[in-house]
Design a protein around this motif. Sequence first.
Motif, PDB file in Angstrom:
ATOM      1  N   MET A  81       0.848  -1.191   0.000  1.00  0.00           N
ATOM      2  CA  MET A  81       0.000   0.000   0.000  1.00  0.00           C
ATOM      3  C   MET A  81       0.884   1.242   0.000  1.00  0.00           C
ATOM      4  SD  MET A  81      -1.433   0.139   3.930  1.00  0.00           S
ATOM      5  CE  MET A  81      -0.321   0.200   5.350  1.00  0.00           C
ATOM      6  N   ARG A  82       0.384   2.266  -0.656  1.00  0.00           N
ATOM      7  CA  ARG A  82       1.064   3.568  -0.667  1.00  0.00           C
ATOM      8  C   ARG A  82       0.503   4.388   0.481  1.00  0.00           C
ATOM      9  NH1 ARG A  82       3.824   6.858  -4.997  1.00  0.00           N
ATOM     10  NH2 ARG A  82       3.928   4.844  -6.028  1.00  0.00           N
ATOM     11  N   ARG A  83       1.407   5.015   1.251  1.00  0.00           N
ATOM     12  CA  ARG A  83       0.995   5.805   2.408  1.00  0.00           C
ATOM     13  C   ARG A  83       1.355   7.263   2.169  1.00  0.00           C
ATOM     14  NH1 ARG A  83       3.514   2.117   7.196  1.00  0.00           N
ATOM     15  NH2 ARG A  83       5.416   2.939   6.260  1.00  0.00           N
ATOM     16  N   ILE A  84       0.358   8.123   2.307  1.00  0.00           N
ATOM     17  CA  ILE A  84       0.519   9.548   2.027  1.00  0.00           C
ATOM     18  C   ILE A  84       0.344  10.327   3.327  1.00  0.00           C
ATOM     19  CG2 ILE A  84      -0.353  11.494   0.687  1.00  0.00           C
ATOM     20  CD1 ILE A  84      -1.466   9.362  -1.291  1.00  0.00           C
ATOM     21  N   PRO A  85       1.312  11.175   3.696  1.00  0.00           N
ATOM     22  CA  PRO A  85       1.218  11.900   4.971  1.00  0.00           C
ATOM     23  C   PRO A  85      -0.028  12.776   5.034  1.00  0.00           C
ATOM     24  CG  PRO A  85       3.417  12.109   4.023  1.00  0.00           C
ATOM     25  CD  PRO A  85       2.545  11.513   2.961  1.00  0.00           C
ATOM     26  N   PRO A  86      -0.586  12.943   6.242  1.00  0.00           N
ATOM     27  CA  PRO A  86      -1.699  13.882   6.394  1.00  0.00           C
ATOM     28  C   PRO A  86      -1.221  15.305   6.181  1.00  0.00           C
ATOM     29  CG  PRO A  86      -0.942  13.103   8.533  1.00  0.00           C
ATOM     30  CD  PRO A  86      -0.205  12.296   7.510  1.00  0.00           C
ATOM     31  N   SER A  87      -2.123  16.205   5.941  1.00  0.00           N
ATOM     32  CA  SER A  87      -1.780  17.604   5.691  1.00  0.00           C
ATOM     33  C   SER A  87      -0.985  18.179   6.849  1.00  0.00           C
ATOM     34  CB  SER A  87      -3.077  18.419   5.511  1.00  0.00           C
ATOM     35  OG  SER A  87      -2.782  19.792   5.331  1.00  0.00           O
ATOM     36  N   GLY A  88       0.139  18.819   6.516  1.00  0.00           N
ATOM     37  CA  GLY A  88       0.963  19.463   7.524  1.00  0.00           C
ATOM     38  C   GLY A  88       1.955  18.538   8.201  1.00  0.00           C
ATOM     39  N   ASP A  89       2.005  17.282   7.782  1.00  0.00           N
ATOM     40  CA  ASP A  89       2.944  16.331   8.390  1.00  0.00           C
ATOM     41  C   ASP A  89       3.807  15.746   7.292  1.00  0.00           C
ATOM     42  OD1 ASP A  89       4.219  14.695  10.215  1.00  0.00           O
ATOM     43  OD2 ASP A  89       2.377  13.909  11.091  1.00  0.00           O
ATOM     44  N   TRP A  90       4.898  15.093   7.674  1.00  0.00           N
ATOM     45  CA  TRP A  90       5.780  14.431   6.713  1.00  0.00           C
ATOM     46  C   TRP A  90       5.846  12.939   6.975  1.00  0.00           C
ATOM     47  CZ3 TRP A  90       7.188  16.884  11.056  1.00  0.00           C
ATOM     48  CH2 TRP A  90       7.992  16.189  11.961  1.00  0.00           C
ATOM     49  N   ARG A  91       5.134  12.483   8.041  1.00  0.00           N
ATOM     50  CA  ARG A  91       5.137  11.075   8.415  1.00  0.00           C
ATOM     51  C   ARG A  91       3.917  10.399   7.817  1.00  0.00           C
ATOM     52  NH1 ARG A  91       6.057  12.887  14.535  1.00  0.00           N
ATOM     53  NH2 ARG A  91       4.591  14.409  13.688  1.00  0.00           N
ATOM     54  N   SER A  92       4.148   9.278   7.151  1.00  0.00           N
ATOM     55  CA  SER A  92       3.081   8.634   6.400  1.00  0.00           C
ATOM     56  C   SER A  92       2.393   7.512   7.150  1.00  0.00           C
ATOM     57  CB  SER A  92       3.652   8.063   5.096  1.00  0.00           C
ATOM     58  OG  SER A  92       4.640   7.087   5.378  1.00  0.00           O
ATOM     59  N   ASN A  93       2.794   7.229   8.393  1.00  0.00           N
ATOM     60  CA  ASN A  93       2.256   6.095   9.124  1.00  0.00           C
ATOM     61  C   ASN A  93       0.728   6.146   9.193  1.00  0.00           C
ATOM     62  OD1 ASN A  93       4.884   7.162  10.286  1.00  0.00           O
ATOM     63  ND2 ASN A  93       4.951   5.031  10.958  1.00  0.00           N
ATOM     64  N   ALA A  94       0.103   5.006   8.901  1.00  0.00           N
ATOM     65  CA  ALA A  94      -1.346   4.931   8.993  1.00  0.00           C
ATOM     66  C   ALA A  94      -1.811   5.225  10.413  1.00  0.00           C
ATOM     67  CB  ALA A  94      -1.827   3.541   8.555  1.00  0.00           C
ATOM     68  N   ALA A  95      -0.988   4.851  11.409  1.00  0.00           N
ATOM     69  CA  ALA A  95      -1.335   5.093  12.812  1.00  0.00           C
ATOM     70  C   ALA A  95      -1.398   6.578  13.133  1.00  0.00           C
ATOM     71  CB  ALA A  95      -0.321   4.402  13.726  1.00  0.00           C
ATOM     72  N   ARG A  96      -0.791   7.424  12.293  1.00  0.00           N
ATOM     73  CA  ARG A  96      -0.799   8.865  12.518  1.00  0.00           C
ATOM     74  C   ARG A  96      -1.803   9.578  11.610  1.00  0.00           C
ATOM     75  NH1 ARG A  96       3.287  10.217  15.857  1.00  0.00           N
ATOM     76  NH2 ARG A  96       2.767  12.391  15.507  1.00  0.00           N
ATOM     77  N   GLY A  97      -2.654   8.816  10.940  1.00  0.00           N
ATOM     78  CA  GLY A  97      -3.691   9.421  10.124  1.00  0.00           C
ATOM     79  C   GLY A  97      -3.342   9.584   8.667  1.00  0.00           C
ATOM     80  N   GLY A  98      -2.271   8.945   8.222  1.00  0.00           N
ATOM     81  CA  GLY A  98      -1.903   9.016   6.813  1.00  0.00           C
ATOM     82  C   GLY A  98      -2.930   8.314   5.932  1.00  0.00           C
ATOM     83  N   THR A  99      -3.040   8.760   4.695  1.00  0.00           N
ATOM     84  CA  THR A  99      -3.941   8.131   3.724  1.00  0.00           C
ATOM     85  C   THR A  99      -3.260   6.906   3.122  1.00  0.00           C
ATOM     86  OG1 THR A  99      -4.921  10.267   3.170  1.00  0.00           O
ATOM     87  CG2 THR A  99      -5.221   8.487   1.574  1.00  0.00           C
ATOM     88  N   THR A 100      -4.004   5.823   2.987  1.00  0.00           N
ATOM     89  CA  THR A 100      -3.447   4.612   2.391  1.00  0.00           C
ATOM     90  C   THR A 100      -4.214   4.236   1.126  1.00  0.00           C
ATOM     91  OG1 THR A 100      -4.862   3.151   3.735  1.00  0.00           O
ATOM     92  CG2 THR A 100      -2.707   3.751   4.638  1.00  0.00           C
ATOM     93  N   LEU A 101      -3.472   3.809   0.116  1.00  0.00           N
ATOM     94  CA  LEU A 101      -4.047   3.408  -1.164  1.00  0.00           C
ATOM     95  C   LEU A 101      -3.422   2.082  -1.600  1.00  0.00           C
ATOM     96  CD1 LEU A 101      -3.743   6.842  -3.034  1.00  0.00           C
ATOM     97  CD2 LEU A 101      -5.839   5.870  -2.050  1.00  0.00           C
ATOM     98  N   PRO A 102      -4.181   1.221  -2.268  1.00  0.00           N
ATOM     99  CA  PRO A 102      -3.580  -0.015  -2.778  1.00  0.00           C
ATOM    100  C   PRO A 102      -2.451   0.312  -3.750  1.00  0.00           C
ATOM    101  CG  PRO A 102      -5.979  -0.097  -2.951  1.00  0.00           C
ATOM    102  CD  PRO A 102      -5.618   1.323  -2.608  1.00  0.00           C
ATOM    103  N   GLN A 103      -1.355  -0.425  -3.657  1.00  0.00           N
ATOM    104  CA  GLN A 103      -0.195  -0.201  -4.512  1.00  0.00           C
ATOM    105  C   GLN A 103       0.060  -1.437  -5.370  1.00  0.00           C
ATOM    106  OE1 GLN A 103       1.999   2.425  -5.022  1.00  0.00           O
ATOM    107  NE2 GLN A 103       2.976   1.118  -6.553  1.00  0.00           N
ATOM    108  N   PRO A 104       0.002  -1.287  -6.701  1.00  0.00           N
ATOM    109  CA  PRO A 104       0.384  -2.419  -7.562  1.00  0.00           C
ATOM    110  C   PRO A 104       1.839  -2.801  -7.316  1.00  0.00           C
ATOM    111  CG  PRO A 104      -0.731  -0.687  -8.823  1.00  0.00           C
ATOM    112  CD  PRO A 104      -0.423  -0.109  -7.479  1.00  0.00           C
TER     113      PRO A 104
END
Length: 264
Positions: free
Chosen positions: A174-197
């Motif tokens: 999965m691709r993890r995208i940091p939440p707005s205003g953050d640079w950490r992509s962890n899902a536990a910190r509210g990052g957006t996750t998308l399926p990754q081929p």
Amino acid sequence: MVALAYDVVREEERALIKAAASLGVGLRLVEIGDVLVLDAWEPDVYLVRTLSHNKGIIFASAVESRGGVAVNSSAALATSWNKALTLTKLLAAGLPVPKSFVLFGKAPLDVEGRKIVKAVSGSWGRKVSLVTSREELEVLLKSAEGEVLLLQEAVGTGEDIRVFVIGDRAVAAMRRIPPSGDWRSNAARGGTTLPQPIDGELEKLAVKAAKAVGAYYAGVDILVGDRYYVNEVNGIPEFKALMRTTGIDVAKELVLAVHELAKR
């Protein structure tokens, strides 16, 4: 028969128990409490799923000392829990990693651009800071209280890919995208996750990274910049967000793989 060693029953452990039942795989539950008897373990295959990495490392070593098999091994768990050690293994394997410095004390470094400072041991994006100046770095070093830190170049926006490796395969990503205003992509910190081929390059990098630290299975974090950079290898990875994002039953894949190991 496979043994599941745990200290806390999380969503991942419940998924593993459910998967084993649906597959008809015998799963012996072994709770690791506050006291560990070193010579009490019969030879078996133990899937180590402790929340505490220290417990996991020591338990795996105790199992191995009695002729058992720990998945992952104590050596793999000890290496993957230390981010600096992990990077040395990745470099030895010829894998691309972010430019990194290990900081043992308060000697200041010039900081140009964005740099990430993190403790060599930690998870869920904790003990991680972004610095953009020498002064900011010096403040962190003064508050580190003797903790060993890792200074790394910031790659891209912090977006990364978590790849779940079992043996020679990448079974989900999965691709993890940091939440707005953050640079950490962890899902536990509210990052957006998308399926990754999973293409050939991504699988090759992830499998090679897992093997570099000696892990049979792992969650491999790959930063997305001008190219892929292998950043971390997690020896006791969580995978609930990965299953929800991709729809892939990672627990079932892991139970099947460890069951095959037990039959050898």
